[in-house]
Design a protein around this motif. Sequence first.
Motif, PDB file in Angstrom:
ATOM      1  N   UNK A   5      -1.224  -7.569   4.067  1.00 37.65           N
ATOM      2  CA  UNK A   5      -0.435  -7.015   2.981  1.00 37.65           C
ATOM      3  C   UNK A   5      -1.176  -7.239   1.665  1.00 37.65           C
ATOM      4  N   UNK A   6      -1.355  -6.192   0.884  1.00 43.82           N
ATOM      5  CA  UNK A   6      -2.094  -6.323  -0.374  1.00 43.82           C
ATOM      6  C   UNK A   6      -1.293  -5.735  -1.532  1.00 43.82           C
ATOM      7  N   UNK A   7      -1.585  -6.217  -2.727  1.00 43.36           N
ATOM      8  CA  UNK A   7      -0.995  -5.635  -3.919  1.00 43.36           C
ATOM      9  C   UNK A   7      -1.828  -4.447  -4.373  1.00 43.36           C
ATOM     10  N   UNK A   8      -3.132  -4.617  -4.337  1.00 43.36           N
ATOM     11  CA  UNK A   8      -4.013  -3.515  -4.734  1.00 43.36           C
ATOM     12  C   UNK A   8      -5.305  -3.570  -3.936  1.00 43.36           C
ATOM     13  N   UNK A   9      -5.677  -2.432  -3.403  1.00 42.14           N
ATOM     14  CA  UNK A   9      -6.965  -2.327  -2.701  1.00 42.14           C
ATOM     15  C   UNK A   9      -7.581  -0.985  -3.072  1.00 42.14           C
ATOM     16  N   UNK A  19     -11.579  -4.412   9.680  1.00 40.95           N
ATOM     17  CA  UNK A  19     -10.783  -5.295  10.542  1.00 40.95           C
ATOM     18  C   UNK A  19     -10.893  -4.865  12.006  1.00 40.95           C
ATOM     19  N   UNK A  20     -10.875  -3.563  12.232  1.00 44.20           N
ATOM     20  CA  UNK A  20     -11.022  -3.042  13.601  1.00 44.20           C
ATOM     21  C   UNK A  20     -12.364  -3.473  14.190  1.00 44.20           C
ATOM     22  N   UNK A  21     -13.404  -3.420  13.380  1.00 41.76           N
ATOM     23  CA  UNK A  21     -14.725  -3.841  13.861  1.00 41.76           C
ATOM     24  C   UNK A  21     -14.775  -5.334  14.167  1.00 41.76           C
ATOM     25  N   UNK A  22     -13.895  -6.090  13.505  1.00 46.61           N
ATOM     26  CA  UNK A  22     -13.823  -7.535  13.785  1.00 46.61           C
ATOM     27  C   UNK A  22     -12.888  -7.814  14.963  1.00 46.61           C
ATOM     28  N   UNK A  23     -12.267  -6.772  15.490  1.00 49.93           N
ATOM     29  CA  UNK A  23     -11.448  -6.956  16.688  1.00 49.93           C
ATOM     30  C   UNK A  23      -9.950  -6.942  16.471  1.00 49.93           C
ATOM     31  N   UNK A  24      -9.464  -6.323  15.390  1.00 46.27           N
ATOM     32  CA  UNK A  24      -8.018  -6.249  15.159  1.00 46.27           C
ATOM     33  C   UNK A  24      -7.327  -5.601  16.361  1.00 46.27           C
ATOM     34  N   UNK A  25      -6.137  -6.100  16.727  1.00 44.31           N
ATOM     35  CA  UNK A  25      -5.458  -5.566  17.913  1.00 44.31           C
ATOM     36  C   UNK A  25      -4.805  -4.201  17.674  1.00 44.31           C
ATOM     37  N   UNK A  26      -4.466  -3.545  18.767  1.00 40.11           N
ATOM     38  CA  UNK A  26      -3.712  -2.296  18.743  1.00 40.11           C
ATOM     39  C   UNK A  26      -2.416  -2.519  17.954  1.00 40.11           C
ATOM     40  N   UNK A  27      -2.138  -1.624  17.010  1.00 42.66           N
ATOM     41  CA  UNK A  27      -0.893  -1.740  16.246  1.00 42.66           C
ATOM     42  C   UNK A  27      -0.994  -2.578  14.989  1.00 42.66           C
ATOM     43  N   UNK A  28      -2.162  -3.133  14.711  1.00 41.46           N
ATOM     44  CA  UNK A  28      -2.328  -3.930  13.490  1.00 41.46           C
ATOM     45  C   UNK A  28      -2.212  -3.015  12.268  1.00 41.46           C
ATOM     46  N   UNK A  29      -1.583  -3.533  11.205  1.00 38.42           N
ATOM     47  CA  UNK A  29      -1.251  -2.705  10.053  1.00 38.42           C
ATOM     48  C   UNK A  29      -1.831  -3.282   8.761  1.00 38.42           C
ATOM     49  N   UNK A  30      -2.361  -2.408   7.923  1.00 37.52           N
ATOM     50  CA  UNK A  30      -2.799  -2.797   6.585  1.00 37.52           C
ATOM     51  C   UNK A  30      -1.961  -1.999   5.585  1.00 37.52           C
ATOM     52  N   UNK A  31      -1.245  -2.692   4.711  1.00 41.72           N
ATOM     53  CA  UNK A  31      -0.411  -2.007   3.715  1.00 41.72           C
ATOM     54  C   UNK A  31      -0.778  -2.504   2.334  1.00 41.72           C
ATOM     55  N   UNK A  32      -0.757  -1.596   1.380  1.00 38.77           N
ATOM     56  CA  UNK A  32      -0.985  -2.019   0.004  1.00 38.77           C
ATOM     57  C   UNK A  32      -0.006  -1.316  -0.923  1.00 38.77           C
ATOM     58  N   UNK A  33       0.407  -2.021  -1.976  1.00 35.08           N
ATOM     59  CA  UNK A  33       1.296  -1.424  -2.973  1.00 35.08           C
ATOM     60  C   UNK A  33       0.592  -0.281  -3.703  1.00 35.08           C
ATOM     61  N   UNK A  34      -0.721  -0.442  -3.833  1.00 31.98           N
ATOM     62  CA  UNK A  34      -1.453   0.529  -4.620  1.00 31.98           C
ATOM     63  C   UNK A  34      -2.847   0.680  -4.039  1.00 31.98           C
ATOM     64  N   UNK A  35      -3.375   1.915  -4.109  1.00 34.61           N
ATOM     65  CA  UNK A  35      -4.761   2.146  -3.725  1.00 34.61           C
ATOM     66  C   UNK A  35      -5.480   2.726  -4.931  1.00 34.61           C
ATOM     67  N   UNK A  36      -6.634   2.173  -5.243  1.00 33.06           N
ATOM     68  CA  UNK A  36      -7.370   2.731  -6.381  1.00 33.06           C
ATOM     69  C   UNK A  36      -8.301   3.850  -5.943  1.00 33.06           C
ATOM     70  N   UNK A  37      -8.657   3.836  -4.650  1.00 32.20           N
ATOM     71  CA  UNK A  37      -9.493   4.925  -4.135  1.00 32.20           C
ATOM     72  C   UNK A  37      -8.937   5.412  -2.805  1.00 32.20           C
TER      73      UNK A  37
END
Lengths: 329, 178
Positions: A86-90, A100-118
């Motif tokens: 969970x991030x405030x800004x990415x 994260x996937x390349x590091x082995x994140x599992x199926x269904x793993x989620x990345x959420x951010x309040x804001x994206x700058x790009x």
Amino acid sequence: MTVKDQVYARLLELSPRYVSGEALAASLGVSRTAIWKAIRALKEEGLNIEARHRHGYRLLEHDNRLLSEDHFTRLRTQVFGKAYRLYTEVESTQDIAKAWANEGAPHGAVVVSERQTKGRGRLSRNWSSPSGKGLWLSVILRPGCPLSVAHQLPLVSAVAVARSLEHFGFGPRLKWPNDVMIVDRKVAGMLIEGQGELDRLKYAVLGIGINVLQSADDFPEALRTRAISLKMAHEESGERFYTLPTRPQLLMVLLERLEEEISRWENESFAMLQDDWLKRAWRLHELIELSSGRERVRGRFIGIDAHGYALLQTEEELLTLTSGEIAFQ
Amino acid sequence: MFTLREIKELIRTLDASSLTHIELEREGERLVLKKDHPSASIVPAGSYTGGSTAPTYSSVPSPVPSAPQLAEGSVPSGDQTQPEAPQKTVSASPAEDQITLIKSPMVGTFYAAPNPDAPPYVNVGDTVKPDTVVCIIEAMKLFNEIVADVEGTIVDILVQNGTLVEYGQPLFKVRTTS
């Protein structure tokens, strides 16, 4: 409308004022126990409801509330969202999820951010994602499917997004292959980036952007006639038909629907989802223009086949299209 | 083992020199680099034969490391007596055997670069490893990064950016190094 939905509508209407359980029960014609149960269910869905002695209940920070870890602990999914960041800004949730996937994140793993700058759209086009106005997330998928069917993921995901909006009473349409529309404007978009390993999909990162709380002014000028938020749709309908979800509520429902649809697709086949997609199709049986690579073709949009490819009837022939984008008109 | 970097350095050295043949042996591995013409020569008009002026090389692992008879066999004077025969074998079929095609694993649109403003993932002459991303194939907004799956040098790009490719269609020619 269920008691829960009615309680929610009432809290929303009165926010940030308090309403007593007694008053709610009287106005809805139900028991105090039913109100109490509805409040508890709403809290479980991620609503921030304050209960105060002698004052009653009130809905807090409705419009711009931060997503919190608390919401994820209440998820009713098997695997989706069980691992999350969970991030405030990415710059882009998609880039973080890929790493994260390349590091082995599992199926269904989620990345959420309040804001994206790009925030990224197709082919690195910018996706407008201002703070707290929408849901910007990326989900790591490891369906282990052959690459030859991986292209169905955008359609499967689009059905899940549509179903989560329908949960709150909206009537979305699916624009082939990956956009979600409300009254001819885009409310959600998807970007899926995969990596193949020989002929199998090693992983895919599903990026989803849903416009929730923007006003027309929040969109870049070029998008104003083409974009819509749930809040705008809610207001334009005279606030009669829909329940405006909070972002955490929408996220929870979305992750549940994604898990359901993706496992249905894994266990059965796309043919099972073909009808679910078709009955929500945007511009079905209408004349459309489809651009694919450098080519543009015009024809009648007949639907999709069992592989998910678009069928276009031109004056000369019936075309099966594997790639492209339906133009706005 | 000779590293890719060492081999490339040797190719450059061979290219720049008037030599047509370099042979090296180290730790039981023999490396032979040959070219048909000295660098100064010009390809005769109309007789372009798909990179015949480029050096071809083969890394020949010895079955028995540091065996004495192999060391004898690599004495240069022995080769000079019959220069025609080995050159022919190197430039004909074995050279073709080392070419591997990277094929499309799916139907979709071929993109050479991550976005229209970015440089392509790979160019002719670039070296690739099995996990090097060489292109993107897009089908219905699934943007799939395709990795080389082989180690070698890109010698040809067979499709144009933005064109539709079929399942199994060759995308790149790679001169493999193993």
